[in-house]
Design a protein around this motif. Structure first.
Motif, mmCIF file in Angstrom:
data_model
loop_
_atom_site.group_PDB
_atom_site.id
_atom_site.type_symbol
_atom_site.label_atom_id
_atom_site.label_comp_id
_atom_site.label_asym_id
_atom_site.label_seq_id
_atom_site.Cartn_x
_atom_site.Cartn_y
_atom_site.Cartn_z
ATOM 1 N N THR A 1 -34.948 -37.599 9.703
ATOM 2 C CA THR A 1 -34.642 -36.666 11.220
ATOM 3 C C THR A 1 -33.130 -36.293 11.056
ATOM 4 O OG1 THR A 1 -37.435 -36.711 11.797
ATOM 5 C CG2 THR A 1 -35.614 -35.726 13.124
ATOM 6 N N ALA A 2 -33.022 -37.872 11.455
ATOM 7 C CA ALA A 2 -31.152 -37.733 11.873
ATOM 8 C C ALA A 2 -30.639 -37.234 10.399
ATOM 9 C CB ALA A 2 -30.943 -39.012 12.459
ATOM 10 N N HIS A 3 -30.924 -37.215 9.044
ATOM 11 C CA HIS A 3 -30.058 -37.059 8.135
ATOM 12 C C HIS A 3 -29.897 -35.746 8.405
ATOM 13 C CE1 HIS A 3 -29.198 -36.051 4.052
ATOM 14 N NE2 HIS A 3 -28.013 -36.679 4.294
ATOM 15 N N ALA A 4 -31.445 -34.954 8.290
ATOM 16 C CA ALA A 4 -31.222 -33.776 7.835
ATOM 17 C C ALA A 4 -31.253 -33.027 9.013
ATOM 18 C CB ALA A 4 -33.174 -33.817 8.412
ATOM 19 N N CYS A 5 -31.665 -33.603 10.840
ATOM 20 C CA CYS A 5 -30.725 -32.640 12.224
ATOM 21 C C CYS A 5 -28.569 -32.459 11.442
ATOM 22 C CB CYS A 5 -30.900 -33.321 13.018
ATOM 23 S SG CYS A 5 -29.997 -32.509 14.327
ATOM 24 N N ALA B 1 -34.976 -32.711 17.892
ATOM 25 C CA ALA B 1 -33.660 -33.118 17.649
ATOM 26 C C ALA B 1 -32.626 -32.376 17.149
ATOM 27 C CB ALA B 1 -33.654 -34.118 16.033
ATOM 28 N N MET B 2 -32.717 -30.575 16.854
ATOM 29 C CA MET B 2 -32.017 -29.889 16.829
ATOM 30 C C MET B 2 -31.894 -29.448 18.231
ATOM 31 S SD MET B 2 -30.965 -29.037 13.626
ATOM 32 C CE MET B 2 -30.549 -27.517 13.428
ATOM 33 N N THR B 3 -32.481 -28.554 18.868
ATOM 34 C CA THR B 3 -32.413 -28.432 20.185
ATOM 35 C C THR B 3 -31.412 -29.444 20.968
ATOM 36 O OG1 THR B 3 -34.659 -27.399 20.348
ATOM 37 C CG2 THR B 3 -33.910 -28.150 22.121
ATOM 38 N N ASP B 4 -32.323 -30.673 20.948
ATOM 39 C CA ASP B 4 -31.061 -31.870 22.126
ATOM 40 C C ASP B 4 -29.909 -31.851 21.679
ATOM 41 O OD1 ASP B 4 -34.279 -32.493 23.353
ATOM 42 O OD2 ASP B 4 -34.032 -34.294 21.947
ATOM 43 N N THR B 5 -29.793 -31.009 20.473
ATOM 44 C CA THR B 5 -28.272 -32.009 20.105
ATOM 45 C C THR B 5 -27.283 -30.327 20.201
ATOM 46 O OG1 THR B 5 -28.579 -33.000 18.109
ATOM 47 C CG2 THR B 5 -26.400 -32.405 17.774
ATOM 48 N N VAL B 6 -27.999 -29.535 20.223
ATOM 49 C CA VAL B 6 -27.594 -28.316 20.644
ATOM 50 C C VAL B 6 -26.883 -28.580 22.008
ATOM 51 C CG1 VAL B 6 -27.333 -25.920 20.538
ATOM 52 C CG2 VAL B 6 -28.266 -27.262 18.688
ATOM 53 N N GLY B 7 -28.440 -28.720 23.027
ATOM 54 C CA GLY B 7 -28.348 -28.861 24.247
ATOM 55 C C GLY B 7 -27.228 -29.090 24.910
ATOM 56 N N SER B 8 -26.711 -30.731 24.505
ATOM 57 C CA SER B 8 -26.172 -31.911 24.133
ATOM 58 C C SER B 8 -24.436 -30.747 24.177
ATOM 59 C CB SER B 8 -25.935 -32.828 23.498
ATOM 60 O OG SER B 8 -25.379 -34.163 23.375
ATOM 61 N N LEU B 9 -24.565 -30.832 23.245
ATOM 62 C CA LEU B 9 -22.743 -29.763 22.970
ATOM 63 C C LEU B 9 -22.965 -29.060 24.238
ATOM 64 C CD1 LEU B 9 -23.107 -29.301 18.520
ATOM 65 C CD2 LEU B 9 -21.740 -30.780 20.034
#
Length: 334
Positions: free
Chosen positions: A291-295, A316-324
């Protein structure tokens, strides 16, 4: 009669060992009768070629006979394989030998072929390392070369990715591989728990310390470095991808795909893409490592990709984009 062809027969016997007249004829593109005559001329010139009778027989040179037509030393002969790879030769500690062997070869050529060789060398250059990274430091690589050629056991300290990260190993180095500018040693590893050494692959840059011992080892007759490496790569690819993801790509995202993901992912998109919605978007199923690598890989495509499934990767994509978004919302201009 061609003097060049006689030299070719001599060098074939020197490099291949026993050869039948038919095999010599096929190699040189002449008749079997011509091959017989050429061997007789070599014998008449005092070259110690003798025939071995029987189905498995043929012609061979007297044991220990070597022609030194070029005056090339043993070290220079080792270096010839890397004559077109100066960086690799320098890594292996063979830079001077490569230069000397090249000069001797050019000096041995007649004027015409020598000029053609120089013209060819001027228009080809090999740069093995990949883009966007510095060459790895491999201070113990020349030691591995010595161990591989002399078949001596090595004691190494090695840093690996899983715990415990630092381990000690006794290795029987079978061969060295240069892959995309990275050196690997293929070696049998001694393990007290195993009845015999097991073959494994080590990244030379991860060797923390190495010593060359006096003990010798026997390399298995059936071992072939190229075949092992092909099998290793196939196994690596099979173990690398443990899942799949369904994604949607814009036309621009699909165009940018080869520069941002592995070739296996690009091939999967080409094989499974189906049109969805409008504006040229497609949906495809791609292999994933974790998951982490694909994200991390898919985020390189920005808004040109959407993860449909699995839910874990989409979160994972949503969380990362939200954090950004929160980061830039706090630090950006008012």
């Amino acid at each position: 009669m061609s003097a060049g062809r006689l030299l070719s027969v001599l060098l074939l016997l020197q490099s291949r060992g026993r050869l039948s007249a038919r095999a010599i004829a096929e190699e040189l593109g002449v008749s079997v009768r011509t091959a017989y005559r050429d061997v007789e001329r070599l014998q008449g010139a005092g070259i110690p070629v003798y025939a071995e009778p029987g189905r498995a027989g043929g012609y061979r040179l007297l044991d220990g006979y070597r022609t030194r037509l070029t005056g090339i030393s043993e070290g220079e002969a080792r270096a010839l394989l890397f004559a077109g790879l100066p960086d690799a030769a320098a890594d292996l500690g063979l830079a001077e030998e490569v230069s000397a062997a090249r000069l001797k070869l050019l000096a041995a050529l007649p004027a015409g072929p020598r000029e053609e060789a120089a013209r060819t060398a001027a228009v080809f250059h090999v740069d093995a390392p990949g883009w966007y990274r510095e060459p790895e430091r491999t201070p113990y690589l020349p030691l591995f070369v010595d161990a591989t050629l002399t078949r001596r056991v090595m004691q190494v300290r090695y840093r690996r990715w899983r715990a415990p990260q630092e381990v000690s190993r006794r290795l029987h180095p079978y061969g060295l591989v240069l892959k995309s500018g990275v050196w690997y040693v293929v070696a049998a590893t001694e393990d007290a728990a195993a009845p015999s050494p097991t073959t494994a692959t080590y990244r030379v840059a991860q060797v923390l310390d190495a010593t060359l011992g006096d003990e010798r080892f026997d390399r298995p007759r059936e071992f072939e470095l190229g075949a092992y490496w092909a099998s290793y790569l196939a196994d690596f690819r099979a173990r690398r991808y443990t899942g799949t993801a369904t994604i949607r790509l814009s036309p621009r995202g699909r165009l940018r795909l080869p520069d941002n993901v592995a070739p296996e992912v690009v091939r999967a998109v080409d094989a499974t893409a189906t049109a969805v919605g409008g504006e040229g978007w497609v949906e495809a199923v791609v292999p994933t490592e974790s998951t982490a690598h694909a994200c991390g890989e898919l985020l390189r495509l920005g808004a040109d990709v959407e993860v449909v499934a699995p839910a874990e990767l989409r979160r994972a994509m949503t969380d990362t984009v939200g954090s950004l978004a929160r980061t830039y919302g706090l630090t950006g201009p008012a």
